[in-house]
Enzyme design. Sequence first.
Site, PDB file in Angstrom:
ATOM      1  N   TYR A  85      71.794  29.380 115.684  1.00 22.86           N
ATOM      2  CA  TYR A  85      71.205  28.079 115.373  1.00 22.86           C
ATOM      3  C   TYR A  85      69.903  28.169 114.580  1.00 22.86           C
ATOM      4  O   TYR A  85      69.299  27.145 114.290  1.00 22.86           O
ATOM      5  CB  TYR A  85      70.894  27.314 116.668  1.00 22.86           C
ATOM      6  CG  TYR A  85      72.074  26.962 117.512  1.00 22.86           C
ATOM      7  CD1 TYR A  85      73.210  26.381 116.965  1.00 22.86           C
ATOM      8  CD2 TYR A  85      72.056  27.166 118.892  1.00 22.86           C
ATOM      9  CE1 TYR A  85      74.293  26.036 117.750  1.00 22.86           C
ATOM     10  CE2 TYR A  85      73.129  26.825 119.697  1.00 22.86           C
ATOM     11  CZ  TYR A  85      74.245  26.253 119.117  1.00 22.86           C
ATOM     12  OH  TYR A  85      75.317  25.912 119.910  1.00 22.86           O
ATOM     13  N   CYS A 121      75.101  46.112 116.309  1.00 22.31           N
ATOM     14  CA  CYS A 121      75.437  46.504 114.942  1.00 22.31           C
ATOM     15  C   CYS A 121      75.728  45.254 114.114  1.00 22.31           C
ATOM     16  O   CYS A 121      76.843  45.023 113.646  1.00 22.31           O
ATOM     17  CB  CYS A 121      76.636  47.449 114.939  1.00 22.31           C
ATOM     18  SG  CYS A 121      76.932  48.203 113.336  1.00 22.31           S
TER      19      CYS A 121
END
Length: 405
Positions: free
Chosen positions: A306, A332
Site C-alpha cells: 500500500y 528475495c
Amino acid sequence: MKDPIHREQLIQLGNKYGTPLYIYDSEIIEKQYIKMKKAFSSVKNLKIFYACKANTNLNVLKFLQKLGSGLDTVSIQEVEIGLKAGFTSKNIIFTPNCVSIKEIKKAVHFGVRINIDNLSILEQFGGEYPDYPVGIRINPHIMAGGNYKISVGHIDSKFGISYYQIPHMKRILKNTGLQIEGFHMHTGSDISNIEYFLQGSKILYKIAMDFPNLDYIDFGSGFKVSYKKNDIQTDLTFLSNYMIEKFQYFCKNYGKIVTLILEPGKFLVSESGYFLVNVNVIKQTTSTVFAGVDSGFNHFIRPMFYEAYHGIENISNPNGRFRFYTVVGYICESDTFGLNRKISEIREGDILCIKNAGAYCYSMSSNYNSRYRPSEVMIFNGKDFLIRRRENMKDILRNIIEIQI
C-alpha cells in the site's frame, strides 16, 4: 498518543520472546474503543462492530468482546473464530464479497447477521431463505480512502450493490418476499476527508426512507489514525456531531429509532501494535545505507503493498546521533520498510520498533521464502502473555503430502 510501553520494556520483550515479534497493548485498544463510544454517547442505539480482518488473533477478539463490541466479519472462518471468542450470533455481522451461496448458507446455519452485496446472491438467497432478514451493502460511487487500493466505494469497485441498481433490487425483494433489516456502506480505509463519509451517509438515508422496517443503518468505517508526527487523523468530535444530528433527523422522519452501526478495525487496534525486528546487517552502497533486518514483507507487507508509512525507531540506541537509513528485509524481493528514514544510529544487533503494527500486519503475513511467521504477545493488566507461538519447520510442512518420486 504517548506510548504506554517504554523502550526498556520493548527491549525486554524482544529478548524474552525473540524477534521478529508482534506486541499488542490492550490498554490502547480499550482507550480507542472508549474514545469512539464517548464520541457517539448521545446515540442510545449505537453498536460498534470490530472489523476483525484487521487482527483476528483470538485473544484480541475476546478482549473486544469483553469491552462490549460486536464483530464485523468477511469470511465464514472469521465467523467461526468470533463464535469461539464468545460473540453471540446476533453480535456478528457477515459481509463477504464474491463468495458462493454455499458460504452464505453456512452463515445462515450459524445464525449471524448477513449483508449481501450483489444482486445474483440476493436473488438466490431470497429464493431459498425468504424468512431470513438480511442487510444490503450499497456502493455509493464515492472515491475515498488513503489510495486506490484501499478505496472500495467507487464505481469500479467490486464491493456493494450500486445505488443505481435499487429498482432491480426492489424487484428481487418483491419477487422473493425477502425482508431487508438494514443498509450498509463502506467506502475505504484511511479517509482523511470526512466529507466523503458524510456524502455516503446522505445516500444511505435517502435509500432507507423507502424501506419501512429497517433495524439498522451501518456506516462501516475508514476512520484514519495518525502514523507520524502531525499526521492527519479523523476528527471524531466533528464527525460524530454531524452524524448524530443527521441520524436523529433521519430517525424522526423515518418514524422510528434504528440502530447506528460503526465498524472500526484499524482505528481500534493499529496504534496498539509494535513490531520488533533485529538488525542483521548494515550495508553501505555507493548511494544508500541499508539496515537489513530479520523480517520482510512476509511478516509486514503494508509498506510494500500500500506504500503505507510506519514509524521506525531504534530502541536499542535512542540517544545516538541521527543518520539516514533505508530499512529493508531479508526476503528475495524489494521489501522496503522505510526509505531514507532519519533514525538514531543503527548498529548490527540493534532492535528496531515499527509502529502502528496492530492492524493488517500479522493478518496479512505469509510463509513466503518458506520463512516462519513470528510470535504475538499481548500486554494485559501490565503483564505480557504469549498469544501465538513462533512457527517452526513442522508448521511449514504440516499440510504437505509427500509422494514417492
